[in-house]
Design an enzyme around this catalytic site. Sequence first.
Site, PDB file in Angstrom:
ATOM      1  N   PHE B  11       0.841  -1.199   0.000  1.00  8.70           N
ATOM      2  CA  PHE B  11       0.000   0.000   0.000  1.00  8.70           C
ATOM      3  C   PHE B  11       0.881   1.256   0.000  1.00  8.70           C
ATOM      4  CE2 PHE B  11      -3.576   2.750   1.534  1.00  8.70           C
ATOM      5  CZ  PHE B  11      -4.464   2.407   0.525  1.00  8.70           C
ATOM      6  N   THR B  98       3.933  -4.940  -4.781  1.00  7.28           N
ATOM      7  CA  THR B  98       5.213  -4.713  -4.096  1.00  7.28           C
ATOM      8  C   THR B  98       6.261  -4.278  -5.116  1.00  7.28           C
ATOM      9  OG1 THR B  98       5.863  -7.038  -4.330  1.00  7.28           O
ATOM     10  CG2 THR B  98       4.636  -6.438  -2.335  1.00  7.28           C
ATOM     11  N   LYS B 127       7.196  -6.157 -12.048  1.00  5.28           N
ATOM     12  CA  LYS B 127       7.784  -6.763 -13.245  1.00  5.28           C
ATOM     13  C   LYS B 127       8.536  -8.067 -12.940  1.00  5.28           C
ATOM     14  CE  LYS B 127       9.705  -2.719 -14.122  1.00  5.28           C
ATOM     15  NZ  LYS B 127       8.837  -1.733 -13.448  1.00  5.28           N
ATOM     16  N   VAL B 154       4.060  -2.374 -18.009  1.00  9.20           N
ATOM     17  CA  VAL B 154       4.643  -1.680 -19.167  1.00  9.20           C
ATOM     18  C   VAL B 154       3.840  -0.407 -19.430  1.00  9.20           C
ATOM     19  CG1 VAL B 154       5.315  -1.877 -21.595  1.00  9.20           C
ATOM     20  CG2 VAL B 154       5.269  -3.925 -20.163  1.00  9.20           C
ATOM     21  N   GLY B 208      12.611  13.033  -9.339  1.00  6.86           N
ATOM     22  CA  GLY B 208      11.907  11.807  -8.945  1.00  6.86           C
ATOM     23  C   GLY B 208      11.781  10.788 -10.064  1.00  6.86           C
ATOM     24  N   GLU B 211      15.924   6.698  -9.369  1.00  3.15           N
ATOM     25  CA  GLU B 211      16.103   6.394  -7.958  1.00  3.15           C
ATOM     26  C   GLU B 211      17.529   6.714  -7.522  1.00  3.15           C
ATOM     27  OE1 GLU B 211      14.257   2.661  -6.790  1.00  3.15           O
ATOM     28  OE2 GLU B 211      13.289   2.612  -8.744  1.00  3.15           O
ATOM     29  N   ASP B 222      15.399  -2.354 -16.339  1.00  2.00           N
ATOM     30  CA  ASP B 222      13.953  -2.102 -16.350  1.00  2.00           C
ATOM     31  C   ASP B 222      13.382  -2.314 -17.757  1.00  2.00           C
ATOM     32  OD1 ASP B 222      11.428  -0.703 -15.158  1.00  2.00           O
ATOM     33  OD2 ASP B 222      11.900   0.470 -16.945  1.00  2.00           O
ATOM     34  N   LYS B 226      10.750  -5.282 -19.315  1.00  2.00           N
ATOM     35  CA  LYS B 226       9.550  -4.976 -20.101  1.00  2.00           C
ATOM     36  C   LYS B 226       9.572  -5.688 -21.449  1.00  2.00           C
ATOM     37  CE  LYS B 226       8.862  -0.594 -17.713  1.00  2.00           C
ATOM     38  NZ  LYS B 226       9.274   0.839 -17.662  1.00  2.00           N
ATOM     39  N   GLY B 324       3.599   6.971 -12.650  1.00  2.00           N
ATOM     40  CA  GLY B 324       2.695   7.893 -11.970  1.00  2.00           C
ATOM     41  C   GLY B 324       1.685   7.142 -11.126  1.00  2.00           C
TER      42      GLY B 324
END
Lengths: 345, 345
Positions: B11, B98, B127, B154, B208, B211, B222, B226, B324
Amino acid sequence: MRTWRVVLVGFGTVGRGVAERLRASAGELESLGIAPRIVGVLDPRLGSVAAPSGLDPASLLQAAEGEGDLTQVPGALACEGGVAGVREIQADVVFELTPTNLRDGQPGLDHVRAALENGRHVSTTNKGPVALAWPELRDLAAANNVQLRCEGTVMSGTPLLNVCEAGLAGAGVRAVRGILNGTCNYILSRMEEGMAYDDALNEAQRLGYAETDPSGDVEGWDAAAKVAILGNLVLGGSLSLADVERGGIDSVDLDAVQNAVEGGKRLRLVGSVERGESAVTNARVTLEELPQDDPLAAVSGAGNLLTFETDALGAVSVAGPGAGRAETGHALVADLIAIHRAELS
Amino acid sequence: MRTWRVVLVGFGTVGRGVAERLRASAGELESLGIAPRIVGVLDPRLGSVAAPSGLDPASLLQAAEGEGDLTQVPGALACEGGVAGVREIQADVVFELTPTNLRDGQPGLDHVRAALENGRHVSTTNKGPVALAWPELRDLAAANNVQLRCEGTVMSGTPLLNVCEAGLAGAGVRAVRGILNGTCNYILSRMEEGMAYDDALNEAQRLGYAETDPSGDVEGWDAAAKVAILGNLVLGGSLSLADVERGGIDSVDLDAVQNAVEGGKRLRLVGSVERGESAVTNARVTLEELPQDDPLAAVSGAGNLLTFETDALGAVSVAGPGAGRAETGHALVADLIAIHRAELS
């Protein structure tokens, strides 16, 4: 495996594209549990034929492009065409593929009415019925518990209308805005390169983008019909073509196009429609001067692009073909899949 | 009206985005016959709670952003978290939210396994499990007669995976190619404007986008995850992350970026994968020098764009957000709608 008995009304470019795509995607359709069977083809020039056990797509294509006589197809029985054929041939789905007529929607409108009244699902590439008589046809489909789909009316088979159902439901689509007429965009792109309007139009006609009478494209009628369809299908409106404010490119001059470019901008014919407080509103086709970083400004030549403005995702754009035989043929296959899925649910 | 009992695992930003989108789209979901009910939220930091009669999304958001204690939510009963919570809470769907871990997929992988084994549908934004263990999870879902969906892995909630099902089935998708990592694209865009790599990376971190440890983005992990997911979900492959050739932007120098611009081109980190003769092939993430009229070259900043190469339609592109809170939250709503529709069919 579910057999879907299909009647094709019209066997010109789009009808033949459908026959080809049904063949090409047969394996994929089978894996989805869909077995299409062409039980009738109605064409005013090539003849009207029916066959309860199915007509072979390859034989239909051969007959259409050879002798031009569909009654030569093995197993084909001559039958009545038009509305009578739509009524009488026992089928599950009617593909209405006659040319668009934005004055009164005919003969497509009567074909669609007859199909829905007789409990057939409809998929159409004909903008007339959907742009002119949506509320009537939507209610007629609901009353007969069948579906009316028209993926092919906007950007040929590019996934748009079915995407809204599948991926944008729940995202809060507020507005739709796009380059919806490839002919106008091609002419404007050529004018940016310095060509005069008349020369660009002639070239578009030579390349097959524009028809001999180009008024449907250059006066904005085609784009306006698409705006009405998007307002109805995507935003849940009850628009008719007359509700769309319509502009075209027929009075644009070369200086205006080139001044825009010199100012770092682009003139584009933009179709748009929004969800208002209580109704769908601001449906229009207008010549707009767009900044170069607008995704719509980046569309050159005969391409099409549509942007959905949403609450959850901001802007989502889909770019794809606006016309073509296989491209439009795919729209009917996509609608058949959507009809199959929705009927089971 | 069908009630869908949902458990949220995690959460944080995404989980809260889901709660917000479930509220915002409640009316639209209702019109589709879907009544979602949050019957559990499992979070290692905020606590794990269950409530068979449902937890109010607004109260969950308030508790998470106030005291940081979910047991304060009216009706919430403290329960076990993690795998035990996934097993024990009676639910129809598990939203696994998560953070992605591309080394071993944990803890998400065990959450997804537990959910599928216990007959829950799964929608995940993680992912790791889908990029590392797709064949196992796909078979586990099939064996338990449930669905595993991952629209949010994705391009956040931009319709892609569900679109392929809805609009590109039958079109013959041959290949997929895209700008899949907004952070890398942002850095490359800034370098085109003359900024050094380290400065552009620092700026991306401040905004932002990147990271503190940027390696997952800039080394291409990443994007490679994908690509594996697209190869599996769109092209029907059985790829793991290790099957994807992986390049990054961490060794790119300013001269190379600027030389490309001077030559009328653009350096972009492109992910791609194709359908080969007998298997999915050429899965890779590479730095490519693209001509300016390539749709992928036009993507500047943190945007994402994916192009499907198809038999019927040629190239179809979808552009939208890559990240987002609301954007990713919508992905779970879209998956829930897709699960609802597919389960009925």
